[in-house]
Design an enzyme around this catalytic site. Sequence first.
Site: not given
Length: 383
Positions: A119, A124, A127, A130, A224
């Site tokens: 991450r 991005q 990902d 997500s 997280y």
Amino acid sequence: MRVAVARESREGETRVAMVPELVAKLTALGHEVVVEPGAGAGALHPDEAYVAAGAVVADDPYSDAGLVVSVQPLARDLARRLASGTVTVSFLPTAAELDLVRDYRDLGVTALAMELVPRISRAQSMDALSSQSLVSGYRCAVVCAGLLRRFLPLNMTAAGTVPPAEVVVLGAGVAGLQAIATARRLGAVVKAYDVRAAAAEEIRSMGAQAIELDLPTLEGAGGYAREMTEERAALQRELLAPYVAAADGLITTAAVPGRTAPVLVTRGMVEAMSPGSVVVDLAADSGGNVEGSVAGEVVRIGQAQVWGGRNVPAQMPEPASRLYAQNVLSLVTLLTADGGDGALALDLADEIVAGACVTHDGVVRHEPTARLLEPPAPEGGLA
């Protein structure tokens, strides 16, 4: 290089790893795209759409394939047909798929796991956690609204005023924030809580009220939360209990890939909710945030309905597939060498490739998985 798009074989999986609208971008990189018949049917993409986009539909797309893309891990009988050097891209929960990982290692297959993509800013667009959490969060709010037998928004009429519903969201990661945003768009009064310090501002930015408990935050790696002690978890549940009891709808989204979901809400907390209340547990698939929730079922606890999520992104296969396919395309673009001939350039010095790589050249490169496959010998040597 031939890119094979697999038809998903696991029960309930409706997504597909590549959609017709992105096929041209793969072929522009020099790849030949071969799709297994019916691969896109669950996501409303017929074979004809793939052909019109420049792909080939073939009964055996895996013959001579250099890259195989899927959503779920491949079935073991299919994996064993792959040639040494083939690259696979999919979600790959290694702790639950150790036999498949062994097969990949022994066959010399390179397996890249989408949930292990680091991450970082540069990754991005790759990902997938997500992108699929975005779908899940939206779906959770819609399910909550559908099961709740009352208006979510405030309604002022000549016959009187109907107050808005109150929705509480626990967990403010990608899924939680999308659930908050969707419930707010539907008109609910939303309150939310997350153990991370940065989450309170993100919650407020969505128009919700951040629940603030007098507890230390739990910032972890990769965005997280860290695991909490049982003592802290019990205190957190005690402090959250009044908010849960007052809610018309409760949505829980706290989960970390590869770990059992934390229990945020006890059965007693749900039993204190008003008649007709609704609980949506997105994490039911991984153990559940709500005691007593069942993945894939609606159960009654007290006077509340409790909906347990099971493979929630697959319940919205068209947008989930489109987002996932873009994640896959971005990763394949990174792996494709310059020159337009579609050759792969697997640069294991690249932190994205290294982070996502589970097996390569007969070696399990993902250290936690390697430890599970070959646990250390006990002290003192073999008995």
